[in-house]
Design an enzyme around this catalytic site. Structure first.
Site, PDB file in Angstrom:
ATOM      1  N   THR A  16       0.843  -1.212   0.000  1.00 63.48           N
ATOM      2  CA  THR A  16       0.000   0.000   0.000  1.00 63.48           C
ATOM      3  C   THR A  16       0.867   1.246   0.000  1.00 63.48           C
ATOM      4  O   THR A  16       0.613   2.205  -0.737  1.00 63.48           O
ATOM      5  CB  THR A  16      -0.939   0.010   1.215  1.00 63.48           C
ATOM      6  OG1 THR A  16      -1.733  -1.187   1.207  1.00 63.48           O
ATOM      7  CG2 THR A  16      -1.866   1.216   1.193  1.00 63.48           C
ATOM      8  N   LYS A  37      -7.895  -1.631  -4.747  1.00 59.22           N
ATOM      9  CA  LYS A  37      -7.509  -2.631  -3.766  1.00 59.22           C
ATOM     10  C   LYS A  37      -8.709  -3.567  -3.683  1.00 59.22           C
ATOM     11  O   LYS A  37      -9.501  -3.504  -2.733  1.00 59.22           O
ATOM     12  CB  LYS A  37      -7.199  -1.973  -2.408  1.00 59.22           C
ATOM     13  CG  LYS A  37      -7.052  -2.936  -1.240  1.00 59.22           C
ATOM     14  CD  LYS A  37      -5.755  -3.697  -1.223  1.00 59.22           C
ATOM     15  CE  LYS A  37      -5.675  -4.585   0.015  1.00 59.22           C
ATOM     16  NZ  LYS A  37      -4.355  -5.226   0.177  1.00 59.22           N
ATOM     17  N   SER A  41      -8.997  -7.636   3.593  1.00 60.64           N
ATOM     18  CA  SER A  41      -9.498  -8.223   4.853  1.00 60.64           C
ATOM     19  C   SER A  41      -8.946  -7.365   5.991  1.00 60.64           C
ATOM     20  O   SER A  41      -8.078  -6.527   5.787  1.00 60.64           O
ATOM     21  CB  SER A  41      -9.027  -9.673   4.975  1.00 60.64           C
ATOM     22  OG  SER A  41      -7.615  -9.743   5.019  1.00 60.64           O
ATOM     23  N   VAL A 120      -3.372  -8.652  -2.156  1.00 58.60           N
ATOM     24  CA  VAL A 120      -3.692  -8.817  -0.736  1.00 58.60           C
ATOM     25  C   VAL A 120      -2.679  -9.783  -0.143  1.00 58.60           C
ATOM     26  O   VAL A 120      -2.500 -10.892  -0.660  1.00 58.60           O
ATOM     27  CB  VAL A 120      -5.155  -9.310  -0.540  1.00 58.60           C
ATOM     28  CG1 VAL A 120      -5.482 -10.527  -1.389  1.00 58.60           C
ATOM     29  CG2 VAL A 120      -5.472  -9.560   0.919  1.00 58.60           C
ATOM     30  N   SER A 178      11.235  -2.645   0.613  1.00 57.70           N
ATOM     31  CA  SER A 178      10.739  -1.574   1.464  1.00 57.70           C
ATOM     32  C   SER A 178      11.287  -1.832   2.860  1.00 57.70           C
ATOM     33  O   SER A 178      11.010  -2.864   3.464  1.00 57.70           O
ATOM     34  CB  SER A 178       9.204  -1.586   1.474  1.00 57.70           C
ATOM     35  OG  SER A 178       8.715  -0.374   1.914  1.00 57.70           O
TER      36      SER A 178
HETATM   37  N1  ATP Z   1       9.404   2.260   2.878  1.00 54.66           N
HETATM   38  C1  ATP Z   1       8.528   2.618   3.841  1.00 54.66           C
HETATM   39  N2  ATP Z   1       8.675   3.808   4.482  1.00 54.66           N
HETATM   40  C2  ATP Z   1       7.817   4.172   5.467  1.00 54.66           C
HETATM   41  N3  ATP Z   1       6.772   3.424   5.890  1.00 54.66           N
HETATM   42  C3  ATP Z   1       6.588   2.228   5.276  1.00 54.66           C
HETATM   43  C4  ATP Z   1       7.434   1.767   4.232  1.00 54.66           C
HETATM   44  N4  ATP Z   1       6.975   0.557   3.822  1.00 54.66           N
HETATM   45  C5  ATP Z   1       5.911   0.272   4.574  1.00 54.66           C
HETATM   46  N5  ATP Z   1       5.653   1.277   5.448  1.00 54.66           N
HETATM   47  C6  ATP Z   1       4.595   1.306   6.472  1.00 54.66           C
HETATM   48  O1  ATP Z   1       4.547  -0.004   7.032  1.00 54.66           O
HETATM   49  C7  ATP Z   1       3.182  -0.404   7.267  1.00 54.66           C
HETATM   50  C8  ATP Z   1       2.854  -1.647   6.416  1.00 54.66           C
HETATM   51  O2  ATP Z   1       2.969  -1.294   5.045  1.00 54.66           O
HETATM   52  P1  ATP Z   1       1.748  -1.540   4.035  1.00 54.66           P
HETATM   53  O3  ATP Z   1       0.446  -1.208   4.679  1.00 54.66           O
HETATM   54  O4  ATP Z   1       2.083  -0.817   2.766  1.00 54.66           O
HETATM   55  O5  ATP Z   1       1.848  -3.116   3.846  1.00 54.66           O
HETATM   56  P2  ATP Z   1       1.046  -4.017   2.839  1.00 54.66           P
HETATM   57  O6  ATP Z   1       2.013  -4.890   2.138  1.00 54.66           O
HETATM   58  O7  ATP Z   1       0.190  -3.157   1.979  1.00 54.66           O
HETATM   59  O8  ATP Z   1       0.150  -4.896   3.825  1.00 54.66           O
HETATM   60  P3  ATP Z   1      -1.203  -5.721   3.499  1.00 54.66           P
HETATM   61  O9  ATP Z   1      -0.743  -7.075   3.093  1.00 54.66           O
HETATM   62  O10 ATP Z   1      -1.963  -5.699   4.767  1.00 54.66           O
HETATM   63  O11 ATP Z   1      -1.910  -4.996   2.390  1.00 54.66           O
HETATM   64  C9  ATP Z   1       2.326   0.796   6.880  1.00 54.66           C
HETATM   65  O12 ATP Z   1       2.116   1.593   8.049  1.00 54.66           O
HETATM   66  C10 ATP Z   1       3.208   1.549   5.894  1.00 54.66           C
HETATM   67  O13 ATP Z   1       2.904   2.950   5.842  1.00 54.66           O
HETATM   68  C1  DNN Z   2      -5.018  -8.844   7.271  1.00 53.40           C
HETATM   69  C2  DNN Z   2      -3.780  -8.561   6.452  1.00 53.40           C
HETATM   70  N1  DNN Z   2      -3.442  -7.133   6.611  1.00 53.40           N
HETATM   71  C3  DNN Z   2      -4.006  -8.857   4.987  1.00 53.40           C
HETATM   72  N2  DNN Z   2      -5.074  -8.027   4.504  1.00 53.40           N
HETATM   73  C4  DNN Z   2      -4.299 -10.325   4.722  1.00 53.40           C
HETATM   74  C5  DNN Z   2      -3.056 -11.153   4.819  1.00 53.40           C
HETATM   75  C6  DNN Z   2      -3.316 -12.623   4.583  1.00 53.40           C
HETATM   76  C7  DNN Z   2      -2.056 -13.446   4.784  1.00 53.40           C
HETATM   77  C8  DNN Z   2      -2.310 -14.922   4.680  1.00 53.40           C
HETATM   78  C9  DNN Z   2      -1.020 -15.728   4.784  1.00 53.40           C
HETATM   79  O1  DNN Z   2      -0.140 -15.578   3.895  1.00 53.40           O
HETATM   80  O2  DNN Z   2      -0.848 -16.438   5.792  1.00 53.40           O
HETATM   81 MG    MG Z   3      -1.850  -3.093   1.798  1.00 50.94          MG
END
Ligand code: ATP
Ligand code: DNN
Ligand code: MG
Length: 227
Positions: A16, A37, A41, A120, A178
């Protein structure tokens, strides 16, 4: 078509964050960016303002109304679990064909405008009893950006996910590390090591430097993604 699917080696890695940063970068270039998106969940009404779709809407400079949230995230589930489990707990199930049709329609509607689709969790998260995010990406057939963390263990997680994406015939445009909070490994050396095994896929490192991603890094990532 100018669509990009953002997946990761796992959850909470940075999909994200990077999707939002890409959206801001492309808007800054005057592009009419769209972001989705589709499946989320852990989506609770009490915290929807901080949800992934809300973050993406803000990056698009759009209001986070319920209608807008539903538009960019049609499949929303409360339990913070794998989508198939979350859906089951709500007595629901994701219709995979409908999910793919939704993505294809969004790709067609976007035309040459950039369309960012955040997955996701990681690349093989189950969506139904049979299909995973990998099947979804393969069905859409759009290029992929792989987001990884910078924790001890990320090298194997990243190369394993890359192998699976390639095995599914997907066009991986770039890998972005990241930075993981409290990471005990050197970011740049980890990026360079993964690069040695990633073939032609460029590998970028995105330091954790606060709420805004480094503009120069985002410009390089957008260029590599060719979106
Ligand atoms: N390079 C970065 N610099 C600053 N904050 C970051 C960075 N990467 C991730 N974050 C922060 O870490 C947290 C997790 O990142 P993010 O929500 O993007 O994960 P995601 O992969 O989208 O997770 P999900 O699987 O739940 O969708 C968030 O608060 C995001 O703002
Ligand atoms: C709730 C979380 N932030 C995501 N939306 C869903 C992640 C599912 C992970 C499942 C797994 O790989 O075990
Ligand atoms: Mg995300």
């Amino acid at each position: 078509m100018s669509a990009l699917f953002i997946t990761a080696t796992g959850t909470e890695i940075g999909k994200t964050f990077i999707t939002a940063a890409l959206a801001r970068h492309l808007r800054g270039q005057g592009r009419a960016v769209r972001a989705l998106k589709p499946v989320v969940s852990g989506f609770d009404d009490s915290t929807k303002g901080d949800s992934d779709p809300a973050v993406l809407l803000r990056a698009l400079d759009r209001k986070t109304t319920d209608a807008a949230l539903a538009e960019i995230a049609p499949w929303r589930f409360v339990p913070p679990l794998s989508p198939d489990m979350a859906a089951r707990r709500e007595g629901r199930a994701i219709d995979f064909a409908a999910l793919v049709a939704h993505g294809r329609a969004a790709i067609a509607a976007a035309g040459d405008d950039p369309l960012l689709v955040e997955g996701v969790g990681g690349a093989m998260v189950p969506l139904t009893g049979r299909e995973t995010v990998l099947d979804w990406m393969a069905a859409l057939g759009v290029p992929v950006l792989l987001v990884a963390g910078s924790y001890l263990g990320t090298i194997s997680h990243t190369l394993t996910t890359l192998a699976v994406l390639r095995g599914a015939g997907l066009d991986v445009r770039a890998i972005v590390l990241s930075e993981t909070p409290g990471s005990t490994v050197p970011l740049e050396e980890t990026r360079e090591t993964i690069g040695r095994f990633a073939g032609a896929v460029p590998v970028f490192a995105l330091e954790r430097r606060g709420p805004e991603a480094d503009p120069a890094a985002m410009a390089a990532i957008a260029a590599a993604a060719r979106i």
